[in-house]
Scaffold this motif. Structure first.
Motif, short mmCIF file in Angstrom:
data_model
loop_
_atom_site.label_atom_id
_atom_site.label_comp_id
_atom_site.label_asym_id
_atom_site.label_seq_id
_atom_site.Cartn_x
_atom_site.Cartn_y
_atom_site.Cartn_z
N LYS A 75 0.90 -1.32 -0.11
CA LYS A 75 0.07 0.07 0.05
C LYS A 75 0.83 1.28 0.06
O LYS A 75 0.72 2.27 -0.85
CB LYS A 75 -0.81 -0.07 1.14
CG LYS A 75 -2.03 0.91 1.27
CD LYS A 75 -3.13 0.90 0.22
CE LYS A 75 -4.25 1.96 0.33
NZ LYS A 75 -5.05 1.97 -0.84
N LYS A 134 1.26 4.32 -2.86
CA LYS A 134 0.88 5.29 -2.84
C LYS A 134 2.13 6.33 -3.11
O LYS A 134 2.01 7.48 -3.80
CB LYS A 134 0.71 5.76 -1.17
CG LYS A 134 0.43 7.15 -0.77
CD LYS A 134 0.17 7.00 0.84
CE LYS A 134 -0.58 8.64 1.24
NZ LYS A 134 -0.44 8.68 2.58
N LYS A 165 2.08 6.66 -6.83
CA LYS A 165 1.12 7.75 -7.35
C LYS A 165 1.63 8.97 -7.23
O LYS A 165 1.32 10.00 -7.96
CB LYS A 165 -0.20 7.33 -6.52
CG LYS A 165 -1.37 8.16 -6.78
CD LYS A 165 -2.55 7.62 -6.17
CE LYS A 165 -3.75 8.57 -6.40
NZ LYS A 165 -4.87 8.46 -5.44
N TYR A 166 2.18 9.45 -5.99
CA TYR A 166 2.88 10.59 -5.75
C TYR A 166 3.90 11.09 -6.83
O TYR A 166 3.76 12.08 -7.22
CB TYR A 166 3.23 10.70 -4.41
CG TYR A 166 4.00 12.00 -4.02
CD1 TYR A 166 3.29 13.16 -3.72
CD2 TYR A 166 5.32 12.02 -3.68
CE1 TYR A 166 3.62 14.45 -3.61
CE2 TYR A 166 5.77 13.30 -3.58
CZ TYR A 166 5.13 14.45 -3.41
OH TYR A 166 5.76 15.68 -2.90
#
Length: 147
Positions: free
Chosen positions: A10, A14, A17-18
């Motif tokens: 996870k 994340k 994605k950032y």
């Protein structure tokens, strides 16, 4: 039925994605201009394979930019840029050394000590300027709550 995802997966998702969001802030034209600014004199003096050198410099610019963006959250929470930079000193030094090795490898510079020292300082400036740009843009995204 829901799929079970570990916390590590996870966090990795994340982070990716950032990083994708931050890469939208980066321009290839801007990177090429910085390459010419920092390494133009070395590239023009020597017969360096321009495309391979430029590709490597682009990769290092992206890595330094993302490293600065990663540490920008500390700036958002009130830490100074210098203090945040000290947190990632090892990673930044590794990027500088790798870029220097890459540049010298493709450049055929021999053992001219003054020239090699100049190249190292140019690599250091290049990586630090991209780290700073990533830090500033990342901090701005945190302030605008776009993270």
């Amino acid at each position: 039925m829901n799929e079970i995802i570990s916390l590590k997966q996870k966090r990795h998702q994340k982070q990716l994605k950032y990083e994708r969001k931050m890469l939208k802030e980066l321009s290839l034209v801007e990177i090429q201009a910085k390459i010419e600014d920092c390494f133009g004199s070395f590239i023009n003096k020597r017969k360096i394979k321009d495309t391979s050198t430029e590709d490597g410099c682009v990769d290092f610019a992206i890595e330094a930019f993302l490293l600065g963006a990663k540490y920008s959250k500390f700036g958002y929470y009130g830490e100074s840029m210098q203090s945040a930079n000290r947190r990632c000193r090892y990673e930044e030094k590794q990027l500088i050394d790798d870029l220097y090795d890459y540049f010298v490898h493709w450049g055929e510079f021999g053992s001219q000590e003054m020239l090699l020292e100049s190249i190292y300082y140019a690599c250091e400036y290049y990586v630090q300027s991209w780290w700073k740009a990533g830090f500033i843009k990342g901090e701005k995204r945190y302030k605008l709550r776009l993270h």
